[in-house]
Scaffold this active site. Structure first.
Site, short mmCIF file in Angstrom:
data_model
loop_
_atom_site.label_atom_id
_atom_site.label_comp_id
_atom_site.label_asym_id
_atom_site.label_seq_id
_atom_site.Cartn_x
_atom_site.Cartn_y
_atom_site.Cartn_z
N LYS A 222 -1.93 -16.82 8.08
CA LYS A 222 -1.02 -16.06 8.96
C LYS A 222 -0.21 -16.91 9.94
CE LYS A 222 -2.56 -11.36 8.50
NZ LYS A 222 -3.84 -11.03 7.86
N ASP B 146 -13.57 -16.47 8.37
CA ASP B 146 -12.21 -16.10 8.02
C ASP B 146 -11.42 -15.95 9.33
OD1 ASP B 146 -9.84 -14.90 7.40
OD2 ASP B 146 -10.70 -13.42 6.02
N TYR C 38 -12.31 -7.33 6.54
CA TYR C 38 -11.14 -7.40 5.65
C TYR C 38 -10.88 -8.87 5.35
CZ TYR C 38 -6.56 -7.37 3.63
OH TYR C 38 -5.51 -7.58 2.77
N TYR D 248 0.82 -1.22 0.00
CA TYR D 248 0.00 0.00 0.00
C TYR D 248 0.85 1.27 0.00
CZ TYR D 248 -2.98 -3.69 1.82
OH TYR D 248 -3.62 -4.88 2.01
C1 LIG Z 1 -4.34 -10.94 6.47
C2 LIG Z 1 -5.72 -11.38 6.26
C3 LIG Z 1 -6.15 -11.93 5.03
C4 LIG Z 1 -5.23 -12.01 3.83
O1 LIG Z 1 -4.14 -12.84 4.03
P1 LIG Z 1 -2.84 -12.70 3.09
O2 LIG Z 1 -1.94 -13.79 3.54
O3 LIG Z 1 -2.30 -11.33 3.33
O4 LIG Z 1 -3.31 -12.87 1.68
C5 LIG Z 1 -7.45 -12.37 4.93
N1 LIG Z 1 -8.30 -12.28 5.95
C6 LIG Z 1 -7.94 -11.78 7.15
C7 LIG Z 1 -8.93 -11.74 8.27
C8 LIG Z 1 -6.65 -11.29 7.34
O5 LIG Z 1 -6.31 -10.75 8.52
#
Ligand SMILES: *Cc1c(COP(=O)(O)O)cnc(C)c1O
Length: 427
Positions: A277, A248, A143, A15
């Site tokens: 992550k 997610d 997000y 970004y």
């Molecule tokens: C970081 C994140 C993503 C994206 O993961 P990347 O490995 O950066 O592609 C998706 N959802 C959530 C909740 C996140 O915190």
């Protein structure tokens, strides 16, 4: 040309404007909670390097597992072949995720996991005889990553949807879950947000494949903690309407909230769950999508039966080995006390911020601590202060926050709190 000059002139950072880049530090090495810069400056990585380095950098158990794997099988294709690290990781994930999430799809990163989850939901609906259900519902303030489908379910304002108008899938947005974690849950559904969600899902149900949300914590969309009853009620609505529930857990998974998964905190089992992550303890990019037996059977029993996804580096053995080692470190359960201790100490350490001018809110959940300001805080302005305080913090939006590794000692936690208070005072 120095490294710093080449970086500035040629490398895009996340970004950023490549023609007017912000400041960057040159990192030489890292160990445990600490990052060492090329000039010898040491900083606590209070971000866990974007929330993934839960055991600290270069954990000896994880690097040993990676060394052993790299000498045997760093990579092999997953089509028609399999290997022990993939099987071992799968066993652990099926055992530790909520009951019923029995099927694992490995992929490369969080955003790709979200793509895979959304594709699973659409293929499930096609196989179930609902080919018109291709869209998604999601609360505002979320997000889910930066690839196209993931971006389409990010908050439309934070996610700059206006910029990509015409290129993004149209999705259905419910209001942000209005009741926070520490508020009492009001019975009135207009007040608690369920009425609005219900209207959205009822009105467009025949087009909606899944409801995707970050359980309990909306992370990069604003670091908000919301009430678990919202998830329990959303689960009921999804069941009534044949909509798949997708969690997610890329940010919340693996102990960050104080429970292994935010799903456990809420007592809700989704149909599909994205992990990323911290999956490898942050040592490699890797992700997994967990699916229920119902979803797997529906896709497998429909046309064409195949699930149409298969990335080149799917099930990468090196990443699987790192993930197994990370999960072994979590297996003794001591992380729970350490995360609890971080929460308690940060709650106390950040309390003075409540009285500071410009502070809108202070909140802590597990190893997530947030000072929300009433104005946007510049990450670039925070940058030089990190060097002075010896604490690496990267605020975004109005939030000065820490998501530290679970290994911080009490004096290190105090140092992170002091640095956050200083940013709140000065920025
Ligand atoms: C970081 C994140 C993503 C994206 O993961 P990347 O490995 O950066 O592609 C998706 N959802 C959530 C909740 C996140 O915190």
């Amino acid at each position: 040309m120095t490294d710093a000059a080449f970086d500035r002139d040629h490398l895009w950072h996340p970004y950023t404007n490549v023609m007017a880049p912000g400041p960057t530090f040159l990192v030489e090495r890292a160990e445990g909670a600490w990052i060492t810069l090329q000039d010898g400056t040491e900083m606590i990585d209070a971000m866990s390097s974007w929330w993934c380095m839960i055991h600290g950098h270069r954990h000896p158990a994880i690097t040993a597992a990676m060394h052993a794997q790299i000498d045997r099988l760093p990579h092999v294709m997953f089509g028609g072949l399999t290997h022990r690290p993939a099987v071992e990781l799968g066993r652990r994930l099926v055992a530790m995720t909520p009951e019923g999430l029995d099927h694992v799809f490995y992929c490369d990163s969080g955003s790709v996991a979200v793509e895979v989850a959304m594709k699973m939901a659409v293929q499930h609906q096609i196989a179930a005889g609902n080919p018109g259900r291709t869209r998604f519902a999601t609360p505002r303030g979320g997000y889910h990553g930066d690839t196209w489908k993931a971006m389409s379910v990010c908050d439309p304002v934070n996610g700059m949807h206006h910029l990509f108008e015409g290129a993004l899938n149209i999705q259905y947005f419910a209001p942000r879950p209005p009741i926070t974690l520490d508020e009492d849950w009001p019975e009135d559904d207009e007040e608690n947000g369920i009425a609005a969600l219900s209207r959205l899902l009822h009105e467009h149900g025949d087009q909606i494949a899944g409801l995707i949300l970050e359980p309990m914590v909306q992370g990069a969309g604003g670091m908000r903690f919301y009430h678990p009853e919202y998830l329990r009620r959303a689960r009921k609505l999804c069941d009534e309407l044949g909509i798949l529930m997708i969690f997610d857990e890329i940010a919340t998974g693996f102990g960050r909230t104080g429970e292994m998964f935010a799903a456990d905190l809420a007592g809700v089992t989704p149909d599909i769950m994205c992990l990323g992550k911290a999956l490898t303890g942050g040592h490699l990019s890797f992700a997994a999508v967990m699916a229920s037996g119902h979803v797997a059977r529906t896709i497998g029993g429909g046309e064409p039966g195949l699930f149409m996804h298969g990335p080149t580096f799917m099930g990468n053995p090196l990443a699987c080995a790192a993930a197994c080692a990370s999960l072994d470190l979590l297996a003794d359960g001591t992380w729970r006390d350490r995360v609890g201790a971080i929460a308690q100490r940060m709650e106390a350490g950040l309390a003075p911020a409540r009285e500071m001018p410009g502070v809108a809110d202070v909140r802590v959940l597990g190893a997530i601590a947030v000072i929300e300001m009433d104005h946007v805080v510049s990450a670039d302005a925070a940058h030089p202060i990190s060097r002075e305080t010896g604490v690496w913090l990267r605020p975004f939006g109005c939030n000065i926050y820490a998501m530290p590794p679970f290994i911080l000692a009490p004096h290190e936690i105090d140092r992170v709190c002091a640095a956050m208070l200083r940013l709140a005072r000065e920025l």
